[in-house]
Design an enzyme around this catalytic site. Structure first.
Site, mmCIF file in Angstrom:
data_model
loop_
_atom_site.group_PDB
_atom_site.id
_atom_site.type_symbol
_atom_site.label_atom_id
_atom_site.label_comp_id
_atom_site.label_asym_id
_atom_site.label_seq_id
_atom_site.Cartn_x
_atom_site.Cartn_y
_atom_site.Cartn_z
ATOM 1 C CG MET A 273 -7.755 19.305 -7.025
ATOM 2 S SD MET A 273 -8.579 20.897 -7.155
ATOM 3 C CE MET A 273 -7.292 22.034 -6.849
ATOM 4 C CB CYS A 274 -4.817 17.549 -1.817
ATOM 5 S SG CYS A 274 -3.924 17.585 -3.373
ATOM 6 C CB THR A 275 -8.019 14.749 1.844
ATOM 7 O OG1 THR A 275 -9.095 15.101 0.966
ATOM 8 C CG2 THR A 275 -8.542 14.688 3.276
ATOM 9 C CG ASP B 124 -7.499 14.503 -4.543
ATOM 10 O OD1 ASP B 124 -6.970 13.390 -4.458
ATOM 11 O OD2 ASP B 124 -8.334 14.926 -3.719
ATOM 12 N NE ARG C 296 -12.155 16.198 -1.994
ATOM 13 C CZ ARG C 296 -11.163 17.058 -1.838
ATOM 14 N NH1 ARG C 296 -10.191 16.795 -0.983
ATOM 15 N NH2 ARG C 296 -11.112 18.183 -2.534
#
Length: 332
Positions: free
Chosen positions: A1-3, A21, A219
């Site tokens: 989750m998350c970038t 995310d 990602r």
């Protein structure tokens, strides 16, 4: 989750973009905090979670942030040009509590840094002034790591693994996702670069094969690839468009193949961009059609000024929304 992606090599602005995310709405609220606010690092949602020796401080800088569940700060920047982003890291281990050190509940971690530090170096110098204390937000353990960057382009990634603090501090650390821990992500990226070179490619190009899944490793590598391909923008508007393009490419669509277990994957709830050169904050809710922004220096951040908030979910919101903020009680 998350970038998180940092672009500190163009000539117009130092920019960072991030995706949030998560499996449900984090109830994000854009919030402007003035200087001079007294904070209690031992409080969470009106209850005391650090009963002995909580960290207490007064904000030195005003900030524009996105809150999470109204109980902490997930993302934002301050008037000195420091930005901070909290991303999930399941393997976070803060170690046992030492009451001799002032305790800071982890949902206020980056708000503390934005309140008190003006640069990445100053923020890192604050890390040993307190001890982070774990909490839960709406039933989710707040196991997180943090990315920092400032207007000079400096960058740092901070994690707590096995009870020990790990800091990666260099302007070259521009990409961050979730699991595994950062050192392993860097190793996997080096391995991907090696494989690309074995195929006869010296750098990013349209011929290079690219990981395309939604997990954190793919990602990370995709964000690194597209960041390396960003052309020099003609102006700061094109620079923001470039970093937004990379964050959108790194987003997780609704209905994507989520995974449970150790490395979970959730859809992207929102995206942000911090322009640290011009002190602008951009926000894009995945379920709304408009891109919002506000310039921090245009708010009254003097001590005694009201806290201002804006719910970004309004479908009529777009463009410069500074005049849509309203005075509200401080959420924490």
């Amino acid at each position: 989750m998350c970038t998180r992606i940092l672009w500190n090599t163009n000539e117009h602005a130092v920019l960072s973009g991030r995706t949030m995310d998560w499996p449900e709405s984090t109830e994000p609220v854009l919030t402007v905090f003035p200087r001079g606010l007294d904070r209690d690092g031992g409080a969470l949602a009106g209850t005391t979670v650090v009963g002995e020796n909580p960290l207490l401080w007064t904000s030195r800088y005003g900030s524009l942030v996105t809150t999470v569940y109204g109980e902490g700060t997930a993302d934002g920047l301050n008037e000195a040009g420091l930005a901070a982003h909290m991303l999930y890291l399941d393997s976070t281990d803060l170690g046992p509590r030492d009451p001799a050190r002032p305790g800071l509940q982890i949902a206020l971690w980056i708000q503390y840094l934005l309140d008190v530090a003006g640069t990445v170096r100053e923020a890192l110098d604050l890390l040993d002034a307190c001890q982070l204390v774990p909490v839960e937000l709406r039933g989710f353990r707040a196991t997180v790591h943090v990315a920092l960057e400032d207007a000079s382009g400096d960058s740092a990634i901070i994690e707590y693994v096995g009870g020990r603090q790990q800091v990666h501090h260099d302007r070259g650390y521009t990409i961050m996702t979730n699991e595994p821990a950062y050192e392993e992500q860097l190793r996997l990226l080096r391995e991907q670069v090696r494989l690309v070179r074995e195929l006869g490619h010296e750098g990013p190009s349209s011929e290079v094969p690219l990981p395309g899944n939604v997990n954190a490793v793919d990602r990370f590598q995709r964000a690194a690839y597209f960041s390396a391909l960003l052309p020099e923008p003609a102006d700061d508007r094109q620079a923001v468009a470039g970093i937004l393009a990379v964050t959108r490419n790194s987003s997780v669509p609704f209905g994507a193949p989520y995974r449970e277990g150790r490395f979970r994957t959730y859809n992207t709830e929102y995206r942000t961009v911090c322009d640290l050169t011009h002190k602008r904050y951009f926000f894009e809710l995945a379920t709304s059609p408009g891109l919002l922004w506000a310039e921090l220096d245009r708010f009254d951040l003097s001590p005694g000024s009201p806290v201002l908030t804006l719910d970004p979910a309004g479908i009529d919101l777009a463009g410069d929304v500074r005049d849509r903020f309203t005075a509200s009680p401080a959420p924490f």
